[in-house]
Design an enzyme around this catalytic site. Sequence first.
Site, PDB file in Angstrom:
ATOM      1  N   ALA A   1       8.427  41.181  -0.590  1.00 33.40           N
ATOM      2  CA  ALA A   1       9.936  42.007  -0.206  1.00 33.40           C
ATOM      3  C   ALA A   1      10.761  42.491  -1.391  1.00 33.40           C
ATOM      4  O   ALA A   1      11.329  43.442  -1.046  1.00 33.40           O
ATOM      5  CB  ALA A   1      10.498  41.199   1.088  1.00 33.40           C
TER       6      ALA A   1
ATOM      7  N   THR B   1       8.526  46.693   2.722  1.00 37.34           N
ATOM      8  CA  THR B   1       8.483  45.417   3.307  1.00 37.34           C
ATOM      9  C   THR B   1      10.021  44.708   3.098  1.00 37.34           C
ATOM     10  O   THR B   1      10.778  44.918   2.321  1.00 37.34           O
ATOM     11  CB  THR B   1       7.597  44.372   2.225  1.00 37.34           C
ATOM     12  OG1 THR B   1       6.308  45.098   2.362  1.00 37.34           O
ATOM     13  CG2 THR B   1       7.651  43.168   2.672  1.00 37.34           C
TER      14      THR B   1
ATOM     15  N   THR C   1       3.789  47.705   5.602  1.00 36.01           N
ATOM     16  CA  THR C   1       4.284  46.388   5.877  1.00 36.01           C
ATOM     17  C   THR C   1       3.554  45.481   4.842  1.00 36.01           C
ATOM     18  O   THR C   1       2.744  45.892   4.255  1.00 36.01           O
ATOM     19  CB  THR C   1       4.121  46.144   7.233  1.00 36.01           C
ATOM     20  OG1 THR C   1       4.995  45.149   7.747  1.00 36.01           O
ATOM     21  CG2 THR C   1       2.803  45.691   7.617  1.00 36.01           C
TER      22      THR C   1
ATOM     23  N   CYS D   1       8.291  45.244  -2.974  1.00 32.04           N
ATOM     24  CA  CYS D   1       8.020  46.428  -2.145  1.00 32.04           C
ATOM     25  C   CYS D   1       9.018  46.967  -1.351  1.00 32.04           C
ATOM     26  O   CYS D   1       9.491  46.422  -0.500  1.00 32.04           O
ATOM     27  CB  CYS D   1       6.489  45.988  -1.399  1.00 32.04           C
ATOM     28  SG  CYS D   1       5.908  47.232  -0.326  1.00 32.04           S
TER      29      CYS D   1
END
EC number: 3.4.25.2
Length: 175
Positions: A156, A162, A2, A159
């Site tokens: 996001a 994420t 996360t 990754c």
Amino acid sequence: MTTIITVRKGGKVVMAGDGQVSLGQTVMKGNARKVRRIGKGEVVAGFAGATADAFTLLERLEKKLEQYPGQLMRAAVELAKDWRTDKYLRNLEAMMLVADKSTTLAITGNGDVLEPEHGTTAIGSGGNFAFAAARALMDTDKSAEEIARRALDIAADICVYTNHNIVVESLDVEG
């Protein structure tokens, strides 16, 4: 994993995190809440890592805050000591960001309690991307929340662990 970020700017401290929970290479949930208020609403906390481990640590931190009300640094140091030395706790795999009206801290299982110096810090799989994006935006006229949201959006985009489902908590700061 996360991404969790905190930004302290313009009379606010903002913590934001995405909602993705992955099991290996599979997305299991997209709307988890990894940022929340603790300590009678006076502290915001976010976690990255194994979810069950993180909840265990959040519960421990809440107990430390009850023991040391209004003393986030002391509670964090005591938690980090326990985390590093306790036979059960030292196997937990998570990191935490915590903030109150005056202090922001990153807490690790190695016993580290780190206070950022640039008004922002981030943890998790997309933490470095979010941190770099936030640092680049700190000198703009964007608010703390705008910076946190944009930094998480950038993380996001890069990754795979994420997502864009962002949860934000904020507090007014001292001074």
